[in-house]
Scaffold this motif. Structure first.
Motif, PDB file in Angstrom:
ATOM      1  N   SER A 250       0.813  -1.216   0.000  1.00 19.85           N
ATOM      2  CA  SER A 250       0.000   0.000   0.000  1.00 19.85           C
ATOM      3  C   SER A 250       0.847   1.265   0.000  1.00 19.85           C
ATOM      4  O   SER A 250       0.418   2.302  -0.513  1.00 19.85           O
ATOM      5  CB  SER A 250      -0.930  -0.006   1.217  1.00 19.85           C
ATOM      6  N   ASP A 253       1.737   1.973  -3.517  1.00 16.34           N
ATOM      7  CA  ASP A 253       0.593   2.056  -4.422  1.00 16.34           C
ATOM      8  C   ASP A 253       0.367   3.514  -4.791  1.00 16.34           C
ATOM      9  O   ASP A 253       0.072   4.343  -3.930  1.00 16.34           O
ATOM     10  CB  ASP A 253      -0.646   1.469  -3.754  1.00 16.34           C
ATOM     11  N   ASN A 255      -1.935   4.532  -7.084  1.00 17.34           N
ATOM     12  CA  ASN A 255      -3.235   4.681  -7.715  1.00 17.34           C
ATOM     13  C   ASN A 255      -4.029   5.761  -6.992  1.00 17.34           C
ATOM     14  O   ASN A 255      -4.344   5.616  -5.814  1.00 17.34           O
ATOM     15  CB  ASN A 255      -3.993   3.352  -7.675  1.00 17.34           C
ATOM     16  N   THR A 258      -7.668   5.153  -5.015  1.00 15.48           N
ATOM     17  CA  THR A 258      -7.821   4.468  -3.741  1.00 15.48           C
ATOM     18  C   THR A 258      -7.836   5.405  -2.570  1.00 15.48           C
ATOM     19  O   THR A 258      -8.024   4.983  -1.441  1.00 15.48           O
ATOM     20  CB  THR A 258      -6.674   3.464  -3.550  1.00 15.48           C
ATOM     21  N   THR A 274      -7.901  -2.599  -4.306  1.00 20.09           N
ATOM     22  CA  THR A 274      -6.522  -2.176  -4.451  1.00 20.09           C
ATOM     23  C   THR A 274      -5.756  -2.381  -3.154  1.00 20.09           C
ATOM     24  O   THR A 274      -6.306  -2.750  -2.126  1.00 20.09           O
ATOM     25  CB  THR A 274      -6.487  -0.699  -4.867  1.00 20.09           C
TER      26      THR A 274
END
Length: 501
Positions: A250, A253, A255, A258, A274
């Motif tokens: 995480s 991550d 993205n 999210t 995710t």
């Protein structure tokens, strides 16, 4: 028979085994060695209890500390059980795994408390300790202690398994898991205790609480208990490694979608969430179950420590040539000093665990209930008890109208006809008139409806519903023309002001 006679051909402080009966008590619990004398090879045994020769006469009083800890901790466990039974779940957050675990801990605490009041006799005769067949207190304390240990270990494994399934496999636990946990968590300890008592048994080894015997103890108790503890530890480590993996994933991550919500959308599956969403879900589970995780780790650590200490002790007490050679300097010291124990304690370093380690085992066993109380006695429990006492002691205040307390006079009321207009009495009462109307259902609920307005002679208003996207429209001229209400067309009777048809 005097002690000097019981020595026989054995040197002081040993007793000649052949002078004692071969039945009664725990015969295998005698600590005997074969010595070569002028009369041949004779089996000579140390006096009972053996712990006084290896750790001193004050060991019995020191082991009572575990019992007094049990006296202080058992009420805490009972407080938890009563709170789970009496208070609503919103105050206690009770769970069947917590209840079963607390019951197992109560068994352990009771096993240490019983000797404080009974003061059991540890020895059947001068060289033989009592066991579960010769002393009823030994049977109860040993069974409760071992059964409580079994329950603690099995439910620790079940807790770890439940946490692993929820976090790693996203399994929703239901009634099948609950009943399986009951059968497994209580059935395995019952079977294990039965096998252990039949094959090995318990006897007085040190202190007033009986412990498992040496013979076959590794096979029917310590090995299974260690297997469950090791399995729980492996599952716990695997779950924590998975949590670390999700957290690291995480962090990297990138993205942006999210960041909006921690929950997956309805169009996506939970398994397609995710990395950040998965981390938020796991974090919520850990926040709810961190108490259980901590207690399981405490139990597993204690079980491993206990097993290592007892297994080492049992291995050193097994009558083997290697153990006899290791204990020879200590036995020679006892013969040389005429049985003066303190002078020979220094020779026990390789024969028995030291006294501090043994006392640590007993005290840690008693403190399991303390950690259970610290982790599961939530502050909301005390608020729940305060709320319960408050509702029991203080009566709820009921609202009573002031007019309702007076005795009404029937002449003081004004009757209403069907049209809602007062029907005047010929002889009005000389007091202030109070008009009483029967409340409609809408009035009693506190809502205002068009029907209620019509009943009271007011103009009805249309109240648009909250989630309605339409509104009443006035009729057009073409629609309004010729729409006079005809009672004959609707089969409804017509009424006049006086109620005649």
């Amino acid at each position: 028979m005097s002690n000097s006679t019981l020595y026989g051909l054995c040197p002081t402080p040993f007793y000649q085994e052949s002078l004692f009966p071969s039945t009664g008590g725990f015969i295998d619990g005698r600590y005997c060695e074969t010595l070569s004398t002028t009369g041949g090879n004779i089996s000579c045994c140390l006096p009972c209890p053996l712990a006084s020769w290896t750790y001193g006469d004050d060991l019995i009083h020191k082991t009572e500390a575990a019992g007094w800890l049990g006296v202080a901790i058992l009420p805490l466990c009972i407080f938890l059980l009563i709170s789970y039974a009496v208070l609503p779940a919103k105050w206690t957050n009770r769970h069947y795994l917590s209840i079963c675990f607390t019951l197992g801990i109560c068994c352990i605490e009771i096993a240490f408390i019983i000797p404080l009041g009974i003061k059991p006799e540890q020895c059947h005769n001068a060289i033989t300790p009592n066991d579960m067949y010769s002393d009823i207190s030994c049977a109860f304390t040993g069974s409760l202690l071992l059964f409580g240990g079994w329950v603690a270990v099995t439910f620790s494994f079940i807790r770890t398994l439940a946490f692993h399934l929820q976090v790693c496999w996203e399994v929703i636990l239901g009634r099948k898991f609950m009943w399986s946990a009951f059968v497994f968590g209580w059935g395995i300890p019952v079977i294990g205790l039965t096998v252990m008592l039949c094959l090995t048994g318990v006897s007085y080894r040190f202190g007033g609480t009986c412990h498992i015997n040496v013979h076959h103890s590794n096979q029917d108790y310590w090995a299974p208990v260690m297997a469950f503890a090791a399995a729980a530890l492996v599952l716990q480590l695997a779950t924590m490694l998975y949590c670390i993996h999700v957290y690291v994933k995480s962090v990297f991550d990138k993205n942006p979608t999210t960041n909006s919500s921690g929950l997956p959308s309805y169009s996506a599956s939970v398994r397609t969430m995710t990395a950040r969403q998965a981390y938020r879900r796991i974090r919520r589970v850990i926040q709810l179950q961190w108490r259980s995780i901590t207690l399981v780790l405490v139990i597993i650590g204690n079980v491993i420590f206990f097993a290592v200490v007892f297994i080492k002790m049992d291995n050193k007490l097994t009558p083997t040539p290697a153990n006899a050679e290791r204990a020879l300097p200590w036995l020679e010291c006892l013969v040389t000093t005429g049985g003066h124990k303190p002078d020979c304690f220094s020779q026990l370093s390789g024969v028995m665990p030291n006294q501090a380690t043994l006392l640590a085992v007993l005290i840690l066993l008693s403190l399991v209930g303390f950690w259970n109380f610290i982790l599961f006695a939530r502050p909301s429990m005390f608020l729940g008890w305060a709320d319960l006492f408050k509702t029991k002691v203080t009566h709820p205040h009921e609202f009573v109208s002031v007019d309702a307390r007076r005795t009404p006079d029937s002449r003081a009321y004004e009757m209403l006809d069907s049209s809602g207009l007062p029907a005047f009495n010929k002889t009005p009462a000389p007091v202030t008139v109070t008009t009483i109307r029967s409340p409609s259902p809408a009035r009693t609920s506190g809502a205002r409806s068009p029907e209620n307005d019509l009943y009271n002679g007011r103009e009805a208003r249309y109240v648009s519903p909250t989630m309605s996207f339409s509104s009443p429209r006035p009729p057009s001229a073409s629609q309004a023309h010729g729409r006079e209400w005809d009672p004959q067309a609707t089969y409804a009777p017509g009424h006049t002001h006086n109620g005649s048809q």
